[in-house]
Design a protein around this motif. Structure first.
Motif, PDB file in Angstrom:
ATOM      1  N   GLU A   6      32.413 -26.912 -36.710  1.00  0.00           N
ATOM      2  CA  GLU A   6      32.121 -28.233 -37.263  1.00  0.00           C
ATOM      3  C   GLU A   6      31.873 -29.192 -36.105  1.00  0.00           C
ATOM      4  O   GLU A   6      32.436 -29.038 -35.028  1.00  0.00           O
ATOM      5  CB  GLU A   6      33.266 -28.727 -38.139  1.00  0.00           C
ATOM      6  N   LEU A   7      31.042 -30.191 -36.356  1.00  0.00           N
ATOM      7  CA  LEU A   7      30.691 -31.142 -35.311  1.00  0.00           C
ATOM      8  C   LEU A   7      31.805 -32.152 -35.080  1.00  0.00           C
ATOM      9  O   LEU A   7      32.358 -32.713 -36.029  1.00  0.00           O
ATOM     10  CB  LEU A   7      29.417 -31.894 -35.700  1.00  0.00           C
ATOM     11  N   SER A   8      32.095 -32.422 -33.815  1.00  0.00           N
ATOM     12  CA  SER A   8      33.044 -33.477 -33.469  1.00  0.00           C
ATOM     13  C   SER A   8      32.319 -34.821 -33.573  1.00  0.00           C
ATOM     14  O   SER A   8      31.093 -34.870 -33.720  1.00  0.00           O
ATOM     15  CB  SER A   8      33.561 -33.269 -32.046  1.00  0.00           C
ATOM     16  N   HIS A  32      26.231 -37.204 -44.286  1.00  0.00           N
ATOM     17  CA  HIS A  32      25.345 -36.228 -43.647  1.00  0.00           C
ATOM     18  C   HIS A  32      26.122 -35.236 -42.787  1.00  0.00           C
ATOM     19  O   HIS A  32      25.808 -34.047 -42.768  1.00  0.00           O
ATOM     20  CB  HIS A  32      24.304 -36.935 -42.771  1.00  0.00           C
ATOM     21  N   ARG A  33      27.108 -35.719 -42.072  1.00  0.00           N
ATOM     22  CA  ARG A  33      27.883 -34.842 -41.191  1.00  0.00           C
ATOM     23  C   ARG A  33      28.631 -33.775 -41.991  1.00  0.00           C
ATOM     24  O   ARG A  33      28.657 -32.605 -41.604  1.00  0.00           O
ATOM     25  CB  ARG A  33      28.856 -35.675 -40.370  1.00  0.00           C
ATOM     26  N   GLU A  34      29.218 -34.175 -43.097  1.00  0.00           N
ATOM     27  CA  GLU A  34      29.941 -33.226 -43.942  1.00  0.00           C
ATOM     28  C   GLU A  34      28.994 -32.149 -44.484  1.00  0.00           C
ATOM     29  O   GLU A  34      29.321 -30.962 -44.492  1.00  0.00           O
ATOM     30  CB  GLU A  34      30.605 -33.984 -45.093  1.00  0.00           C
ATOM     31  N   ILE A  35      27.825 -32.570 -44.921  1.00  0.00           N
ATOM     32  CA  ILE A  35      26.829 -31.631 -45.435  1.00  0.00           C
ATOM     33  C   ILE A  35      26.338 -30.710 -44.317  1.00  0.00           C
ATOM     34  O   ILE A  35      26.205 -29.498 -44.501  1.00  0.00           O
ATOM     35  CB  ILE A  35      25.643 -32.382 -46.083  1.00  0.00           C
ATOM     36  N   GLY A  38      28.751 -28.067 -43.634  1.00  0.00           N
ATOM     37  CA  GLY A  38      28.659 -27.053 -44.679  1.00  0.00           C
ATOM     38  C   GLY A  38      27.492 -26.108 -44.451  1.00  0.00           C
ATOM     39  O   GLY A  38      27.602 -24.890 -44.642  1.00  0.00           O
ATOM     40  N   ILE A  39      26.362 -26.661 -44.021  1.00  0.00           N
ATOM     41  CA  ILE A  39      25.192 -25.840 -43.710  1.00  0.00           C
ATOM     42  C   ILE A  39      25.524 -24.898 -42.550  1.00  0.00           C
ATOM     43  O   ILE A  39      25.184 -23.715 -42.587  1.00  0.00           O
ATOM     44  CB  ILE A  39      23.975 -26.728 -43.396  1.00  0.00           C
ATOM     45  N   PHE A  40      26.205 -25.411 -41.527  1.00  0.00           N
ATOM     46  CA  PHE A  40      26.623 -24.556 -40.410  1.00  0.00           C
ATOM     47  C   PHE A  40      27.534 -23.435 -40.896  1.00  0.00           C
ATOM     48  O   PHE A  40      27.432 -22.306 -40.436  1.00  0.00           O
ATOM     49  CB  PHE A  40      27.348 -25.366 -39.337  1.00  0.00           C
ATOM     50  N   TRP A  41      28.416 -23.745 -41.831  1.00  0.00           N
ATOM     51  CA  TRP A  41      29.329 -22.725 -42.362  1.00  0.00           C
ATOM     52  C   TRP A  41      28.527 -21.612 -43.033  1.00  0.00           C
ATOM     53  O   TRP A  41      28.784 -20.444 -42.809  1.00  0.00           O
ATOM     54  CB  TRP A  41      30.326 -23.353 -43.334  1.00  0.00           C
ATOM     55  N   ILE A  42      27.541 -21.992 -43.835  1.00  0.00           N
ATOM     56  CA  ILE A  42      26.696 -21.010 -44.508  1.00  0.00           C
ATOM     57  C   ILE A  42      25.933 -20.164 -43.494  1.00  0.00           C
ATOM     58  O   ILE A  42      25.897 -18.938 -43.582  1.00  0.00           O
ATOM     59  CB  ILE A  42      25.701 -21.697 -45.480  1.00  0.00           C
TER      60      ILE A  42
END
Length: 121
Positions: A6-8, A32-35, A38-42
């Motif tokens: 996740e981004l700091s 946007h950061r939360e989304i 989530g995209i990074f997680w996917i």
């Protein structure tokens, strides 16, 4: 503290201005950061969109935002900015950055052609 992948705050600040501003009227966009996290997680897990953990919001939102950012060039702008920044800092090895696009033909066995199966009627 940000979770793994996740981004700091500092990392997101580098690209934050590339995302559309949140409107003042009507429905408000999810952060946007939360989304993006989530995209990074996917992308990291290879999971299906429907398996996105609830902490990242609805999977439909993450999927539609990802598709929108691909289509409107936001993802390309992010990658370009990060590439330029890393290159300016001398942190990119040109030999590792570029991918060879040569096509290699697979053998028969790669598609299961090596096995003899009885014909179906």
């Amino acid at each position: 503290m940000a979770k793994r992948y996740e981004l700091s705050d500092q990392e997101f600040a580098v690209i934050e201005d590339l995302f559309p501003q949140r409107g003042k009227r009507g429905g408000q966009w999810k952060d946007h950061r939360e989304i993006l996290n989530g995209i990074f997680w996917i992308l990291h897990t290879g999971a299906q969109w429907r398996e996105l953990p609830e902490r990242y919001g609805k999977w439909q939102t993450a999927y539609s935002r990802f598709r929108r950012w691909l289509a409107d060039g936001t993802i390309d702008q992010i990658l370009k900015r990060l590439h330029l920044r890393l290159d300016a800092e001398g942190r990119i090895d040109p030999d590792m950055w570029f991918v060879d696009g040569t096509t290699i033909r697979a053998g028969r066995s790669a598609a299961g052609g090596g096995k003899k199966r009885p014909a179906r009627w």
